[in-house]
Design an enzyme around this catalytic site. Structure first.
Site, PDB file in Angstrom:
ATOM      1  N   CYS A 144       0.937  -1.114  -0.034  1.00 12.13           N
ATOM      2  CA  CYS A 144       0.809  -0.113  -0.421  1.00 12.13           C
ATOM      3  C   CYS A 144       0.911   1.214   0.483  1.00 12.13           C
ATOM      4  CB  CYS A 144      -1.128   0.251   1.517  1.00 12.13           C
ATOM      5  SG  CYS A 144      -2.234  -1.421   0.634  1.00 12.13           S
ATOM      6  N   HIS A 174      -3.345   6.827   2.324  1.00  8.13           N
ATOM      7  CA  HIS A 174      -3.544   5.748   1.954  1.00  8.13           C
ATOM      8  C   HIS A 174      -5.330   5.230   2.335  1.00  8.13           C
ATOM      9  CE1 HIS A 174      -3.858   1.655   1.240  1.00  8.13           C
ATOM     10  NE2 HIS A 174      -3.790   0.852   2.167  1.00  8.13           N
ATOM     11  N   ASN A 191      -9.985  -0.389   0.281  1.00  8.74           N
ATOM     12  CA  ASN A 191      -9.024  -0.327   0.260  1.00  8.74           C
ATOM     13  C   ASN A 191      -8.369  -0.708  -0.912  1.00  8.74           C
ATOM     14  OD1 ASN A 191      -6.083  -0.253   1.006  1.00  8.74           O
ATOM     15  ND2 ASN A 191      -5.848  -1.131   2.847  1.00  8.74           N
TER      16      ASN A 191
HETATM   17  N1  ACO Z   1     -17.818  -8.157  10.734  1.00  8.31           N
HETATM   18  C1  ACO Z   1     -18.116  -8.004  12.471  1.00  8.31           C
HETATM   19  N2  ACO Z   1     -17.024  -8.461  12.971  1.00  8.31           N
HETATM   20  C2  ACO Z   1     -16.222  -8.511  12.855  1.00  8.31           C
HETATM   21  C3  ACO Z   1     -15.636  -8.743  11.303  1.00  8.31           C
HETATM   22  C4  ACO Z   1     -16.704  -8.298  10.327  1.00  8.31           C
HETATM   23  N3  ACO Z   1     -16.390  -8.013   9.624  1.00  8.31           N
HETATM   24  N4  ACO Z   1     -13.939  -8.378  11.317  1.00  8.31           N
HETATM   25  C5  ACO Z   1     -14.007  -8.791  12.265  1.00  8.31           C
HETATM   26  N5  ACO Z   1     -15.213  -8.859  13.893  1.00  8.31           N
HETATM   27  C6  ACO Z   1     -14.807  -9.058  15.115  1.00  8.31           C
HETATM   28  C7  ACO Z   1     -13.836  -9.913  15.266  1.00  8.31           C
HETATM   29  O1  ACO Z   1     -14.187 -10.768  15.039  1.00  8.31           O
HETATM   30  C8  ACO Z   1     -14.002  -9.513  16.996  1.00  8.31           C
HETATM   31  O2  ACO Z   1     -14.747 -10.345  17.904  1.00  8.31           O
HETATM   32  P1  ACO Z   1     -14.308 -10.702  19.438  1.00  8.31           P
HETATM   33  O3  ACO Z   1     -14.156  -9.158  19.753  1.00  8.31           O
HETATM   34  O4  ACO Z   1     -15.773 -11.321  19.125  1.00  8.31           O
HETATM   35  O5  ACO Z   1     -13.413 -11.027  18.933  1.00  8.31           O
HETATM   36  C9  ACO Z   1     -14.284  -7.673  16.665  1.00  8.31           C
HETATM   37  O6  ACO Z   1     -14.992  -8.083  15.808  1.00  8.31           O
HETATM   38  C10 ACO Z   1     -13.074  -6.769  16.815  1.00  8.31           C
HETATM   39  O7  ACO Z   1     -12.646  -7.201  16.508  1.00  8.31           O
HETATM   40  P2  ACO Z   1     -11.129  -6.367  16.194  1.00  8.31           P
HETATM   41  O8  ACO Z   1     -10.529  -6.860  15.269  1.00  8.31           O
HETATM   42  O9  ACO Z   1     -10.377  -5.927  17.392  1.00  8.31           O
HETATM   43  O10 ACO Z   1     -11.402  -4.427  15.060  1.00  8.31           O
HETATM   44  P3  ACO Z   1     -11.254  -3.417  15.202  1.00  8.31           P
HETATM   45  O11 ACO Z   1     -12.130  -2.696  15.571  1.00  8.31           O
HETATM   46  O12 ACO Z   1      -9.658  -3.672  15.536  1.00  8.31           O
HETATM   47  O13 ACO Z   1     -11.239  -3.599  13.407  1.00  8.31           O
HETATM   48  C11 ACO Z   1     -10.107  -3.483  11.267  1.00  8.31           C
HETATM   49  C12 ACO Z   1     -10.387  -4.395  12.684  1.00  8.31           C
HETATM   50  C13 ACO Z   1     -11.297  -2.797  10.563  1.00  8.31           C
HETATM   51  C14 ACO Z   1      -9.478  -4.375  10.385  1.00  8.31           C
HETATM   52  C15 ACO Z   1      -9.066  -3.018  12.489  1.00  8.31           C
HETATM   53  O14 ACO Z   1      -7.970  -2.944  12.707  1.00  8.31           O
HETATM   54  C16 ACO Z   1      -8.392  -2.041  10.924  1.00  8.31           C
HETATM   55  O15 ACO Z   1      -8.463  -1.225   9.642  1.00  8.31           O
HETATM   56  N6  ACO Z   1      -6.650  -2.332  10.738  1.00  8.31           N
HETATM   57  C17 ACO Z   1      -5.526  -1.594   9.923  1.00  8.31           C
HETATM   58  C18 ACO Z   1      -6.118  -2.362   8.976  1.00  8.31           C
HETATM   59  C19 ACO Z   1      -4.652  -1.690   7.477  1.00  8.31           C
HETATM   60  O16 ACO Z   1      -5.081   0.007   7.593  1.00  8.31           O
HETATM   61  N7  ACO Z   1      -4.585  -2.451   6.557  1.00  8.31           N
HETATM   62  C20 ACO Z   1      -3.323  -1.464   6.014  1.00  8.31           C
HETATM   63  C21 ACO Z   1      -2.763  -1.583   4.926  1.00  8.31           C
HETATM   64  S1  ACO Z   1      -3.035  -2.856   3.577  1.00  8.31           S
HETATM   65  C22 ACO Z   1      -1.866  -3.410   2.777  1.00  8.31           C
HETATM   66  O17 ACO Z   1      -0.926  -3.444   3.192  1.00  8.31           O
HETATM   67  C23 ACO Z   1      -2.327  -4.250   1.868  1.00  8.31           C
END
Ligand code: ACO
Length: 333
Positions: free
Chosen positions: A116, A258, A288
């Site tokens: 990214c 990004h 993304n």
């Molecule tokens: N729908 C419903 N629930 C979900 C989903 C979904 N799609 N995905 C995860 N959950 C659940 C999890 O299982 C977890 O449940 P639990 O508490 O019972 O275990 C809960 O939601 C919270 O999960 P988290 O992973 O803690 O959620 P978070 O608030 O961190 O959000 C996310 C997840 C959106 C992926 C976030 O961490 C994020 O944006 N991270 C950065 C990703 C990024 O920026 N990538 C960039 C680089 S990409 C590249 O280089 C190709």
């Protein structure tokens, strides 16, 4: 002006996205998720996904053709094409195919991979060729079709990604330099946070000689670690780039990050004290799109008339590697 006496102007931009759309509600038929969860946690509502008929090279060429036209050049005037992508149609590279589709018969073309961060890394690479006087007209493309590599049964990743391409044209100038500064970083210690890894099986070819044969496995990501990394490193790298450019955050007209997650965009802007009106976001529509996200957001904002000639823009890419970087530039000649 830098010591070589050759500067850079970003003179054209273009983008292309597939027509097929997958909404958050559509995703609820594939995995246990909801529009509410996806929108609240990421800001994403829809994503555009490439059909099996369209390749990365075609999408890239569409974006590049538009950027070349906008720069009032013809494809045969292009000296160099850099294609930032992690998802080429061919592991040997897709840039040469883009060159052929464009009819850019005088250009050399190569792929560059930095996930990214790819667009920012490619923009800086283009600048080196221009500043040394080797090439004058360079097309920088960021394009990815991550839908090919997402595990569509993994709700923690499949809701995040979309496909697209964006491009800019950079040209050499003799009296000013519109790439005001840049900063690039890598940290391989955190490599395991985000992967699209080759996985092979041992295969014996003769006694005491084994090789590995396999394929790339779908994307895996530790979302929380990537989130923490982005919120810590992106403001820092932008501050460093601003310092190099002798500017303050107040001097910026626009912030284009990004497009990974709206919460990351908001947290970075807040830390830099940049008001939300100056933050470009199109995550809601595209999700993304990896290396494509910055040039796609840039091109849309230019076409909408938000970004105007002479505006000062800070951009930052971050992602797998881990890699991250920032560039400060002025749009137009
Ligand atoms: N729908 C419903 N629930 C979900 C989903 C979904 N799609 N995905 C995860 N959950 C659940 C999890 O299982 C977890 O449940 P639990 O508490 O019972 O275990 C809960 O939601 C919270 O999960 P988290 O992973 O803690 O959620 P978070 O608030 O961190 O959000 C996310 C997840 C959106 C992926 C976030 O961490 C994020 O944006 N991270 C950065 C990703 C990024 O920026 N990538 C960039 C680089 S990409 C590249 O280089 C190709």
């Amino acid at each position: 002006m830098n010591s070589s006496g050759i500067g850079i102007a970003i003179t054209g931009c273009g983008s292309a996205t597939p027509t097929q759309i997958m909404t958050n509600d559509d995703l609820t038929h594939l995995v246990d998720t909801s529009d509410e969860w996806i929108h609240a946690r990421t800001g994403i509502s829809r994503r555009h996904l490439a059909s099996s008929e369209i390749g990365l090279a075609e999408l890239s060429a569409q974006a590049a053709a538009e950027a070349i036209k906008r720069a009032q050049l013809t494809p045969s005037e292009i000296d160099l094409i850099i294609l930032a992508t992690s998802t080429p149609d061919d592991l040997f590279g897709s840039a040469a195919k883009v060159q052929s589709l464009l009819g850019a018969s005088n250009a050399v073309a190569f792929d560059l991979t930095a996930a990214c961060s790819g667009f920012v890394f490619a923009l800086v690479t283009a600048a080196q060729f221009i500043r040394t006087g080797v090439y004058q007209r360079v097309v920088v493309i960021g394009a990815d079709i991550l839908s090919r590599w997402v595990d569509w049964s993994d709700r923690s990743t499949c809701v995040l990604f979309g496909d697209g391409a964006g491009a800019v044209v950079c040209q050499g100038t003799s009296d000013h330099d519109n790439l005001l500064s840049f900063e690039l970083y890598s940290d391989g210690e955190q490599h395991d946070c985000l992967n699209l890894s080759y996985q092979g099986q041992k295969k014996s070819l003769k006694d005491n000689l084994t090789i590995s044969q396999g394929t790339y496995e779908p994307i895996t990501m530790n979302g929380r670690d990537v989130y923490r990394f982005a919120v810590a490193k992106v403001p820092e790298v932008i501050e460093k780039a601003l310092f190099r450019a002798n500017l303050n955050a107040d001097d910026l007209d626009w912030l284009i990050l990004h497009q990974a997650n709206q919460r990351i965009l908001d947290a970075v802007a807040q830390r830099l004290k940049i008001p939300s009106e100056k933050v470009i976001s199109n995550l809601g529509e595209y999700g993304n799109t990896s290396a494509a996200s910055i040039p796609l957001a840039f091109d849309e904002a230019v076409r909408e008339g938000k970004i105007k000639t002479g505006d000062v823009i800070a951009t930052s890419g971050f992602g797998a590697g881990l890699t991250w970087g920032a560039a400060i530039f002025v749009w137009g000649i």
